[in-house]
Design an enzyme around this catalytic site. Structure first.
Site, PDB file in Angstrom:
ATOM      1  N   ILE A 293       0.344  13.144   9.165  1.00 15.73           N
ATOM      2  CA  ILE A 293       0.690  14.314  10.261  1.00 15.73           C
ATOM      3  C   ILE A 293       1.914  14.706  10.333  1.00 15.73           C
ATOM      4  O   ILE A 293       2.715  13.876  10.953  1.00 15.73           O
ATOM      5  CB  ILE A 293      -0.076  13.973  11.587  1.00 15.73           C
ATOM      6  CG1 ILE A 293      -1.516  13.445  11.073  1.00 15.73           C
ATOM      7  CG2 ILE A 293      -0.163  15.150  12.311  1.00 15.73           C
ATOM      8  CD1 ILE A 293      -2.058  12.916  12.472  1.00 15.73           C
TER       9      ILE A 293
ATOM     10  N   GLY B 252       1.221   8.805  10.198  1.00 15.34           N
ATOM     11  CA  GLY B 252       0.911   8.765   8.921  1.00 15.34           C
ATOM     12  C   GLY B 252       1.343  10.276   8.205  1.00 15.34           C
ATOM     13  O   GLY B 252       2.382  10.662   8.180  1.00 15.34           O
TER      14      GLY B 252
ATOM     15  N   GLU C 221      -6.936  -5.334  10.021  1.00 23.58           N
ATOM     16  CA  GLU C 221      -6.412  -6.168   9.345  1.00 23.58           C
ATOM     17  C   GLU C 221      -7.290  -7.570   9.891  1.00 23.58           C
ATOM     18  O   GLU C 221      -7.857  -7.774  10.896  1.00 23.58           O
ATOM     19  CB  GLU C 221      -5.289  -6.441   9.398  1.00 23.58           C
ATOM     20  CG  GLU C 221      -4.429  -5.060   9.030  1.00 23.58           C
ATOM     21  CD  GLU C 221      -2.852  -5.214   8.991  1.00 23.58           C
ATOM     22  OE1 GLU C 221      -2.384  -6.245   8.832  1.00 23.58           O
ATOM     23  OE2 GLU C 221      -2.193  -4.094   9.162  1.00 23.58           O
TER      24      GLU C 221
ATOM     25  N   LYS D 237       4.681   3.518  18.474  1.00 17.35           N
ATOM     26  CA  LYS D 237       4.490   4.964  18.161  1.00 17.35           C
ATOM     27  C   LYS D 237       5.095   5.873  19.287  1.00 17.35           C
ATOM     28  O   LYS D 237       5.755   6.644  19.382  1.00 17.35           O
ATOM     29  CB  LYS D 237       3.272   5.385  17.625  1.00 17.35           C
ATOM     30  CG  LYS D 237       2.980   4.640  16.248  1.00 17.35           C
ATOM     31  CD  LYS D 237       1.501   4.986  15.617  1.00 17.35           C
ATOM     32  CE  LYS D 237       1.528   4.491  14.291  1.00 17.35           C
ATOM     33  NZ  LYS D 237      -0.287   4.302  14.160  1.00 17.35           N
TER      34      LYS D 237
ATOM     35  N   GLY E   7      -3.324   5.292   5.929  1.00 16.59           N
ATOM     36  CA  GLY E   7      -3.654   5.272   4.537  1.00 16.59           C
ATOM     37  C   GLY E   7      -2.641   5.411   3.683  1.00 16.59           C
ATOM     38  O   GLY E   7      -1.328   6.060   3.971  1.00 16.59           O
TER      39      GLY E   7
ATOM     40  N   GLU F 112       9.479  10.083   9.395  1.00 20.00           N
ATOM     41  CA  GLU F 112       8.332  10.896   9.483  1.00 20.00           C
ATOM     42  C   GLU F 112       7.162  10.063   9.416  1.00 20.00           C
ATOM     43  O   GLU F 112       5.890  10.245  10.286  1.00 20.00           O
ATOM     44  CB  GLU F 112       8.435  12.209   8.609  1.00 20.00           C
ATOM     45  CG  GLU F 112       7.158  13.094   8.807  1.00 20.00           C
ATOM     46  CD  GLU F 112       6.964  13.872  10.142  1.00 20.00           C
ATOM     47  OE1 GLU F 112       7.815  14.578  10.422  1.00 20.00           O
ATOM     48  OE2 GLU F 112       5.878  13.517  10.983  1.00 20.00           O
TER      49      GLU F 112
ATOM     50  N   VAL G 281       5.317   7.597  12.421  1.00 22.49           N
ATOM     51  CA  VAL G 281       4.227   8.046  13.480  1.00 22.49           C
ATOM     52  C   VAL G 281       3.078   8.880  12.673  1.00 22.49           C
ATOM     53  O   VAL G 281       3.315  10.063  12.273  1.00 22.49           O
ATOM     54  CB  VAL G 281       4.861   8.588  14.549  1.00 22.49           C
ATOM     55  CG1 VAL G 281       3.756   9.110  15.560  1.00 22.49           C
ATOM     56  CG2 VAL G 281       5.819   7.853  15.223  1.00 22.49           C
TER      57      VAL G 281
ATOM     58  N   THR H 275       0.870  -1.310   0.000  1.00 18.93           N
ATOM     59  CA  THR H 275       0.073   0.092  -0.053  1.00 18.93           C
ATOM     60  C   THR H 275       0.815   1.441  -0.078  1.00 18.93           C
ATOM     61  O   THR H 275       0.788   2.033  -0.913  1.00 18.93           O
ATOM     62  CB  THR H 275      -0.953   0.184   1.172  1.00 18.93           C
ATOM     63  OG1 THR H 275      -1.800  -1.262   1.122  1.00 18.93           O
ATOM     64  CG2 THR H 275      -1.842   1.136   1.114  1.00 18.93           C
ATOM     65  N   VAL H 276       1.734   1.378   1.004  1.00 20.03           N
ATOM     66  CA  VAL H 276       2.685   2.757   0.917  1.00 20.03           C
ATOM     67  C   VAL H 276       3.595   2.794  -0.063  1.00 20.03           C
ATOM     68  O   VAL H 276       3.791   3.755  -0.815  1.00 20.03           O
ATOM     69  CB  VAL H 276       3.286   2.709   2.525  1.00 20.03           C
ATOM     70  CG1 VAL H 276       4.081   4.080   2.615  1.00 20.03           C
ATOM     71  CG2 VAL H 276       2.488   2.617   3.498  1.00 20.03           C
TER      72      VAL H 276
END
Lengths: 414, 414
Positions: free
Chosen positions: B131, B129, B185, B200, B298, B124, B127, B11-12
């Protein structure tokens, strides 16, 4: 060892000197250099101050000292700050400022000058006090198109509105309280009439879209016209009144930008930002909504943002930070009367039935609002979303038809 | 032109490649270099992908290519990610990762390796996503002592708790819904049992206080024990239940750190962070409270944070970014049983009057909570603030006195 000068020893300036002193070790650790305040420029005397030996009344002493590489401008106001900052940048000194008036009016010019001379011009503290916002926007820009920025950008007006909402005190009484508590200045116009928020949205808009937006291009309304009736109708409607600065990019390449009180739904991420707090929502096409929240002003929050910029300057003597925007242009901002908006309207009339007949004739169907304890003849409603100029035209026509408009407030979509 | 490799095309990873492609021009503008994805490492085949020619199954091809200066690790998991990242840093390649498990377990070691080789190791995206949080904390550190960090750090559990609160659905039903919607999941343990939030808070604590906190040092409780009764009692008490990761520095030089569900008062700045959103409060001695809010996960939010780090790497080839913390130590984290805390307790008993007599005997005065529709014999109360070990001891004694403890939840002070 890096030697710096601080111009202005008011609230922020004295905070900067104090933070640099108190956190000297951790600052040296992060900047990898000791930072020493060589000059403090202020026309006043501060006898007995621990920093007494650093004070000077001569800007030229700073300008002509080749050992001073970074100048902190925290005097506020456009003059002589602009002149001083310009001279510093022309003479090889990077500048850090908290001065929103300066950045909003002259940002593009000063950024260009800084770039030309391979210097930094940084201003994290100019928006949101201690809330990091300039840097995150600047950094998230690369991988995002900024769809929109909307924020509660002024703590004084937010304090006043919060009190009016919670305690049902009038605008005048609440302003007097804010002045007593030191949250509002004796001359509160810059806050209350929206100028401060206007300067901040100009800075954010310029940064986000790469082109200067000048304060005089932004339609700006303050909160001095808000009455308790409006606060109560907002509550009935399902929300609160907040002073919002907002900017959006349009498909045409023009931007929509405005500062005004808005009705915000209780679901809005900004509706719960209360008291002297600021909240800034940045909507990116990749990140989605990110909100930054904190105290937007105050001695130490603002000073710590200034100091963080100073450290960045020290770390980037050779590699300039990337902050830049172009000069603006007169046709860059869409006329706010062209914006599509729904409008809350409060009015008085002698014949309610006839009034609403005329209102619906002019505006189509509207949502009527009623409140307990309304005055005789008082009516309120929310229009459908339409170009603002059409709403204004209809409201003008209505005043000839026995409907006296008392106040209008835009419905925010934030 | 800077050539990079992306390890992992889930996904990422696919988001990173897409963002680099879609925003290529603005990225090149900000990085002052074109960025080209030379390799995508994945064991699977992606026939027909527009990036087909970049795929490789060989890590060594990346490692041994001197043209690759930056490697993006978005595979997740500790192995082989740790081994690969270490080799990259040993071979002159900066690394950007979104892998919280890796950073929480091996951050100090990898940061030291990066420093030794004058390379960047940036995370970055690990933690919050999209933000921005690592960078703002890192930058605000210099002029601030971080008093405390507290956050809703996991979107899946926050979604489940929000649904339970709003719609009074049970934990099991809500988890099933979250799985159906793709928010949880199939094996939801890492989220639901708090491990993800634990990693985190470890990263944030390590960064804020300069010393590594390892996940196994953090007392971690998830949300699978939360019942609708607890949600209702929280409401009666005046708040909501949130899964909170929290760290504070103590005067002793040890830190308090915990991940667990907490009762948060409705006034808390985190109480309104709902659904899949994350909210992180950073309390600095200069800035006061600053809160960051947004989608903590996300594809595109996370990818855009990774890309921002890549750009930073490109801009800082010569000047390393300052991110660093030391190895941890076994005695650095205070035993959570020593923490002073107030505790919500739900229990059953056959004799309420006697039960409360025994409870007050053991615990002193408590605040009783009652709810509509409570089951026969069900009782609930909130203790005074005391060392947790004393509360636990008292609760143990009570189970021998006819009070069967069903659940306990700490009262958060955030």
């Amino acid at each position: 060892m890096v030697e710096i000068a601080v111009m202005g020893y008011g609230t922020v300036g004295s905070g900067v000197v104090e933070v640099l002193d108190k956190h000297a070790d951790s600052i040296a650790g992060r900047a990898k250099e000791q930072i020493r305040v060589k000059y403090i420029l202020d026309l006043r005397d501060f006898p007995g101050s621990p920093y007494e030996r650093s004070f000077t009344k001569s800007f030229d002493a700073i300008l002509n000292d080749p050992d001073v590489h970074i100048v902190v401008e925290v005097m506020g106001g456009l003059h002589p700050a602009f002149d001083y900052v310009k001279k510093c940048l022309e003479n090889g000194k990077s500048v850090v400022t908290s001065n929103k008036e300066l950045v909003a009016a002259k940002g593009a010019e000063l950024l260009e000058l800084a770039q030309k001379n391979n210097l930094n011009f940084l201003f994290e503290a100019s928006v949101g006090g201690g809330i990091p916002i300039i840097r995150p926007i600047s950094q998230c820009l690369a991988a995002n198109d900024v769809v929109e920025i909307a924020g509660i950008l002024n703590g004084t007006t937010n304090f006043i509105l919060t009190k009016m909402i919670r305690e049902k005190t009038t605008f005048d009484d609440t302003l007097a309280l804010a002045q007593k508590l030191g949250y509002a200045e004796r001359n509160p116009a810059a806050d209350v009439e929206g100028m401060d928020a206007c300067r901040k949205i100009c800075i954010l808009a310029s940064l986000a879209y790469g082109k200067h937006v000048y304060p005089e291009q932004v339609h700006t309304e303050g909160i001095s016209q808000i009455r308790l009736e409006d606060v109560e109708y907002a509550d009935v409607w399902g929300g609160v009144i907040k002073l919002i600065g907002q900017v959006k990019m349009m498909d045409s390449g023009k931007i929509q930008v405005i500062v005004c009180p808005m009705f915000l739904s209780r679901d809005s991420q900004l509706a719960n930002v209360d008291d002297v707090f600021n909240g800034i929502l940045v909507r990116g096409d990749s990140t989605g909504d990110v909100v930054f929240y904190g105290k937007g002003a105050g001695k130490f929050p603002t000073a710590s943002a200034v100091v963080a910029d100073v450290i960045d300057c020290v770390k980037h003597f050779k590699a300039r930070k990337y902050l830049y925007w172009d000069e603006g242009s007169p046709d860059y901002v869409e006329d706010y009367l062209e914006n599509h908006v729904a409008m809350y309207v409060r009015a008085v009339t002698e014949d309610e039935t006839l009034a609403f007949k005329n209102i619906e004739n002019q505006l189509g169907a509207v949502d009527r609002l009623t409140r307990k304890g309304s005055k005789p003849g008082e009516i309120a409603f929310v229009t459908k979303k339409s170009p603002e100029k059409e709403i204004r035209k209809a409201l003008e026509a209505l005043s000839g038809l026995g409907v006296q408009i008392q106040n209008t407030i835009r419905i925010g979509e934030v």
